[in-house]
Design an enzyme around this catalytic site. Structure first.
Site, PDB file in Angstrom:
ATOM      1  N   ASP A  11     -33.898  64.957   5.331  1.00 22.13           N
ATOM      2  CA  ASP A  11     -33.984  66.134   6.216  1.00 22.13           C
ATOM      3  C   ASP A  11     -32.561  66.315   6.763  1.00 22.13           C
ATOM      4  OD1 ASP A  11     -34.261  63.692   7.708  1.00 22.13           O
ATOM      5  OD2 ASP A  11     -34.998  64.796   9.442  1.00 22.13           O
ATOM      6  N   ASP A  16     -28.357  61.592   7.824  1.00 15.99           N
ATOM      7  CA  ASP A  16     -28.690  61.830   6.412  1.00 15.99           C
ATOM      8  C   ASP A  16     -27.402  62.111   5.621  1.00 15.99           C
ATOM      9  OD1 ASP A  16     -31.939  62.447   6.573  1.00 15.99           O
ATOM     10  OD2 ASP A  16     -30.844  63.133   8.325  1.00 15.99           O
ATOM     11  N   HIS A 246     -29.033  55.196  11.343  1.00 16.24           N
ATOM     12  CA  HIS A 246     -30.378  55.041  10.779  1.00 16.24           C
ATOM     13  C   HIS A 246     -30.384  55.154   9.248  1.00 16.24           C
ATOM     14  CE1 HIS A 246     -32.149  55.711  14.793  1.00 16.24           C
ATOM     15  NE2 HIS A 246     -31.524  56.858  14.887  1.00 16.24           N
TER      16      HIS A 246
HETATM   17  C1  BDR Z   1     -34.641  59.428  12.007  1.00 18.92           C
HETATM   18  O1  BDR Z   1     -35.020  60.734  12.456  1.00 18.92           O
HETATM   19  C2  BDR Z   1     -34.062  61.675  12.036  1.00 18.92           C
HETATM   20  O2  BDR Z   1     -33.715  62.482  13.112  1.00 18.92           O
HETATM   21  C3  BDR Z   1     -32.845  60.911  11.631  1.00 18.92           C
HETATM   22  O3  BDR Z   1     -32.118  61.587  10.622  1.00 18.92           O
HETATM   23  C4  BDR Z   1     -33.425  59.620  11.135  1.00 18.92           C
HETATM   24  O4  BDR Z   1     -33.830  59.727   9.788  1.00 18.92           O
HETATM   25  C5  BDR Z   1     -34.420  58.539  13.209  1.00 18.92           C
HETATM   26  O5  BDR Z   1     -35.604  58.379  13.935  1.00 18.92           O
HETATM   27 CA    CA Z   2     -33.180  61.659   8.502  1.00 24.24          CA
END
Ligand code: BDR
Ligand code: CA
Length: 318
Positions: A11, A16, A246
């Site tokens: 997303d 990302d 993340h």
């Molecule tokens: C996840 O949620 C999205 O906003 C970020 O890209 C990540 O994949 C973190 O909770």
């Molecule tokens: Ca993400």
């Protein structure tokens, strides 16, 4: 070096985009496609962002596919205010990148994934870093892929720490807990890279300054994009003193599981009530062979070193 075939399901917001950079910078990855999902932005914008980031990083040939625009239990998806605060309205920190020179592929992301599993089987690694809607749809359409895909390492969930959009739920799982539950309770073997480890893997302006100092377009643009993310974290999570890596951590763990220590568990995802989106041990399968490997601790220093080596070398060339 034999390269691993990899598909990212994104997303495409800021972390990302860092996941794309990690996959392109890693010497042992052949990135064969990016599927788009919704969350930080809507699916069509995620695809547009992926195309822009790929062009910025000198990888204009990686195909980008549209995935599902929302969960199968809803008719529409609206970006949450907190997502816009963290990633910017355009998903990439309000940084302007040139309009992509090409369009998304005609094939759907779900069909691309199914075909790729049939073609590459155990040689294929999938890293979803958004909701699990596309993977659940692919499993429903072609259940055989559960036993043939080589590696699924996802960013999502929280086992030993609270959620980040509610006390229980992490954002990706929260977008579509039903799909996540279908995936977690399927025959797939999964590695869960959740908030347990991603909130301990942080980047600061010290690192983005190193990219700025490269004096390249990619170095400057990524420094601007990630500085926006760091500034948002200063407001939403001032105790962390950095922004969470993340999604690129999930790519790192897919390639080198020794970055984390893990627990093998059967899990389910709560899809109703106050703990909607909670990823937790499945009491109905306590004594069955396990299918989820949950990351619990991370070697932050070694990961960050690898992350900076890959991304800095990539930004230096672009
Ligand atoms: C996840 O949620 C999205 O906003 C970020 O890209 C990540 O994949 C973190 O909770
Ligand atoms: Ca993400």
């Amino acid at each position: 070096m034999a390269k691993r075939k990899m598909i990212l399901d994104l997303d495409t917001g800021i972390d990302d985009s860092l996941a794309i950079a990690y996959a392109l910078g890693a010497p042992d990855v052949d990135l064969i496609g990016i599927i788009s999902s919704y969350g930080n932005v809507i699916t069509s914008k995620a695809a547009d962002n992926s195309l822009r980031i790929l062009e910025l990083l000198g990888a204009p040939d990686v195909p980008v596919f549209l995935g599902e625009p929302h969960s199968s239990t809803t008719e529409h998806f609206d970006v949450m205010a907190i997502s816009q605060q963290i990633h910017g309205k355009n998903g990439i920190g309000e940084v302007d990148l040139p309009t992509p020179k090409r369009a998304v592929e005609k094939q759907s992301g779900v069909d691309f994934l199914i075909d790729a599993v049939h073609q590459y089987g155990a040689d294929l690694t999938l890293v979803p870093t958004g909701p699990l809607t596309n993977l659940a749809a692919a499993l429903k359409k072609a259940p055989d892929i559960a036993s043939t895909i080589g590696n699924v390492t996802l960013m999502g969930g929280a086992l030993t720490v609270p959620g980040n959009v509610s006390h229980f739920a992490e954002a990706n799982i929260n977008q579509d807990a039903e799909a996540a539950n279908a995936v977690f309770t399927s025959d797939l073997h999964l590695t869960m890279v959740g908030l347990d480890v991603t909130l301990r893997t942080l980047l600061t302006k010290h690192e983005t300054q190193q990219w700025r100092d490269l004096k390249t377009t990619a170095g400057a643009k990524f420094a601007d994009i990630v500085d926006y993310y760091i500034a948002a974290y200063e407001v939403t999570s001032p105790d962390l003193h950095g922004c969470a890596l993340h999604d690129p951590l999930a790519v790192g763990v897919a390639l080198d599981p020794s970055f984390v220590t893990t627990l093998d568990l059967n899990m389910f995802v709560q899809d109703e009530g106050v703990d909607y989106g909670r990823t937790i041990g499945d009491p109905a399968r306590l004594n069955e062979p396990t299918n989820v490997t949950v990351a619990l601790t991370v070697d932050q220093d070694r990961y960050l070193k690898t992350f900076m080596t890959y991304l800095t070398a990539l930004f230096k060339q672009n």
